[in-house]
Design an enzyme around this catalytic site. Structure first.
Site, short mmCIF file in Angstrom:
data_model
loop_
_atom_site.label_atom_id
_atom_site.label_comp_id
_atom_site.label_asym_id
_atom_site.label_seq_id
_atom_site.Cartn_x
_atom_site.Cartn_y
_atom_site.Cartn_z
N LEU A 95 0.82 -1.21 0.00
CA LEU A 95 0.00 0.00 0.00
C LEU A 95 0.85 1.25 0.00
O LEU A 95 0.53 2.23 -0.69
CB LEU A 95 -0.93 -0.01 1.22
CG LEU A 95 -1.73 1.27 1.51
CD1 LEU A 95 -2.61 1.64 0.32
CD2 LEU A 95 -2.56 1.10 2.77
N TYR B 97 2.83 1.69 -3.55
CA TYR B 97 1.82 1.77 -4.61
C TYR B 97 1.08 3.10 -4.54
O TYR B 97 0.86 3.76 -5.56
CB TYR B 97 0.83 0.61 -4.46
CG TYR B 97 -0.41 0.75 -5.31
CD1 TYR B 97 -0.38 0.52 -6.68
CD2 TYR B 97 -1.63 1.11 -4.73
CE1 TYR B 97 -1.53 0.64 -7.46
CE2 TYR B 97 -2.78 1.24 -5.50
CZ TYR B 97 -2.73 1.01 -6.85
OH TYR B 97 -3.86 1.15 -7.61
N HIS B 98 0.75 3.51 -3.34
CA HIS B 98 0.04 4.78 -3.13
C HIS B 98 0.89 5.95 -3.58
O HIS B 98 0.42 6.86 -4.28
CB HIS B 98 -0.32 4.90 -1.65
CG HIS B 98 -1.00 6.19 -1.29
ND1 HIS B 98 -0.32 7.23 -0.68
CD2 HIS B 98 -2.27 6.62 -1.45
CE1 HIS B 98 -1.15 8.23 -0.49
NE2 HIS B 98 -2.33 7.89 -0.94
N HIS B 99 2.16 5.96 -3.21
CA HIS B 99 3.06 7.06 -3.57
C HIS B 99 3.20 7.19 -5.09
O HIS B 99 3.15 8.30 -5.64
CB HIS B 99 4.44 6.85 -2.94
CG HIS B 99 4.56 7.42 -1.57
ND1 HIS B 99 4.41 8.77 -1.31
CD2 HIS B 99 4.82 6.85 -0.36
CE1 HIS B 99 4.58 9.00 -0.02
NE2 HIS B 99 4.83 7.84 0.58
N VAL C 229 -0.34 8.21 -6.84
CA VAL C 229 -0.74 9.59 -6.54
C VAL C 229 0.11 10.58 -7.34
O VAL C 229 -0.40 11.57 -7.87
CB VAL C 229 -0.61 9.89 -5.03
CG1 VAL C 229 -0.67 11.39 -4.76
CG2 VAL C 229 -1.72 9.21 -4.26
#
Length: 264
Positions: A137, A140-142, A145
């Site tokens: 998470l 992947y999020h970084h 975004v």
């Protein structure tokens, strides 16, 4: 626009046209940054595998504090703009508004938001060097975004005001929490739960805004593209699922459940 929206000199003097041109010409650099980030994560973990973890509490505290202050300022400025749009012109106008990217009080913070997703990749450096658990998470999020923020800014899509304001707000709490933890303060567990709950709520809000943009996209004042709406929806939905699982595993799952899984 409401007369109460007074801009500071640095906000008013910021050239949003130059910022837009830069992103339109260079937004693809986000892919290079993401690729470099992934490579550095991999080799950084290999490098640290046989080395002692670093403490880095003071640098981490200063890093988190700087991002907390930035996020708080972004929340106050973009939040004030969005509040005025809603109270003056209504909710629909706030969703379809694209003046957010060029209004004196918010144009700098819109640009700064998109740009900040690159240095925020530095969060992972502390995880790697301190040999903490790096979950899917997080990285992947970084990456996603960063890609979506740069892609959306170059097109000045509708909904951006809500996306940025909500994210600024969540980050204001999140980085304040990280600052306190790095400083050695004992922060009650419910505060960590609140931050994750806010992140989950943010994903619901993001999906809702994109749904409204899709419904109203034929309106000349609700500008977006199907590619942006689809990519954004997939991104927010994946976040919603991943943050929900994280919340369950971190705060709701009982130790007995974990032992049972290990036996199985």
């Amino acid at each position: 626009m409401n007369d109460s929206l007074r801009a500071f000199d640095f906000e008013r003097q910021f050239d949003d046209r130059v910022a837009l041109e830069w992103f339109q010409q260079n937004w693809g650099t986000a892919f290079v940054l993401s690729g470099t980030y992934a490579v550095l994560i991999y080799f950084g973990r290999v490098f640290m595998k046989r080395r002692e973890k670093l403490d880095l509490r003071t640098p981490l505290m200063l890093w988190s504090l700087s991002l907390a202050v930035f996020s708080i300022m972004g929340t106050l400025r973009t939040g004030w703009y969005m509040f005025n749009v809603v109270t003056t012109h209504g909710f629909r106008r706030s969703v379809c508004d694209t003046a957010f990217y060029s209004a004196p009080v918010s144009k700098f913070w819109a640009f700064a938001f998109a740009l900040s997703k690159a240095p925020e990749l530095g969060d992972t450096l502390f995880i790697v060097l301190r040999k903490q658990r790096l979950i899917f998470l997080h990285w992947y999020h970084h990456i996603t975004v960063l890609l979506y923020s740069w892609y959306s800014y170059k097109d000045h899509v509708a909904g951006g005001g809500w996306f940025m304001t909500i994210n600024y707000t969540v980050h204001a709490f999140m980085y304040s929490y990280y600052t306190a933890r790095a400083a050695g303060a004992r922060v009650p567990k419910p505060f960590a739960m609140l931050i994750t709950a806010m992140q989950i709520t943010q994903m619901f809000a993001g999906l809702s805004v994109l749904g409204l943009v899709y419904s109203w996209k034929h309106d000349v004042h609700c500008v977006s593209t199907m590619h942006n709406i689809i990519y954004g929806s997939v991104m927010y939905l994946s976040y919603l699922l991943l943050f929900s699982v994280f919340f369950y595993q971190s705060y709701l799952k009982r130790p007995a459940d974990e032992k049972r899984e290990k036996r199985e």
